[in-house]
Design an enzyme around this catalytic site. Sequence first.
Site, short mmCIF file in Angstrom:
data_model
loop_
_atom_site.label_atom_id
_atom_site.label_comp_id
_atom_site.label_asym_id
_atom_site.label_seq_id
_atom_site.Cartn_x
_atom_site.Cartn_y
_atom_site.Cartn_z
N GLY A 87 0.78 -1.23 0.00
CA GLY A 87 0.00 0.00 0.00
C GLY A 87 0.81 1.28 0.00
N ASP A 130 9.20 -2.86 -9.70
CA ASP A 130 8.23 -2.75 -8.62
C ASP A 130 8.48 -3.87 -7.62
OD1 ASP A 130 5.99 -2.71 -6.99
OD2 ASP A 130 4.56 -3.11 -8.59
#
Length: 203
Positions: free
Chosen positions: A10, A78
């Site tokens: 998140g 990522d």
Amino acid sequence: MHIGIAGNIGSGKTTLTRKLSEHYGWTPKFEAVSYNPYLEDYYKDIPRWSYNLETYFLAQRFKDLLEISHSSDVIIQDRTIMEGVNIFVTNNLALGNLSQRDYDTYMEIYNLMMSMVSLPDLLIYLKSSVPHLVYQIQKRGREYEKSISIEYLSGLNERYEKWIDSYKGRILIIDADNLDFENRPEDFAFITDKIDAELYGLF
């Protein structure tokens, strides 16, 4: 060149990876989340599926690293292979979700892999507080993330801080709590200015 984006669940890794790839023309490598065959089962029964999930992630990230090592492009990734070990696997071992036997096997595979690859040329760490992470997770509304506990996120955050404190490579730390780099151009420019200074010495 290999640039890694690190950060807790998140924290905005995927969004930042996408935006930086578009801004600089870099090639993105996204984490295998949407099609990981173990992820939904993992959040339903973490002890049962920890080894399977982490080994799957490890294999995918190693494939990415091999591709990166043979590419002439600037690759932005990522989440890095190192986070799987230093954060998630270590946390699951401490919580009793992973047996010592499975951990030792995992580490043997990981150490063999890392003997064949290098650290990222730059690691960008998105530092986020637990309340910010909870807000972001609720905002994106992934069904399988609804069962993530505050305790679990807190444990991950503590391990991120320990790992970052001892990290030996080149690193840029971004405090993400008060940034909305997806919707506020000035916040995104704040990050790119820091990256430019780190990589090209422009500021």
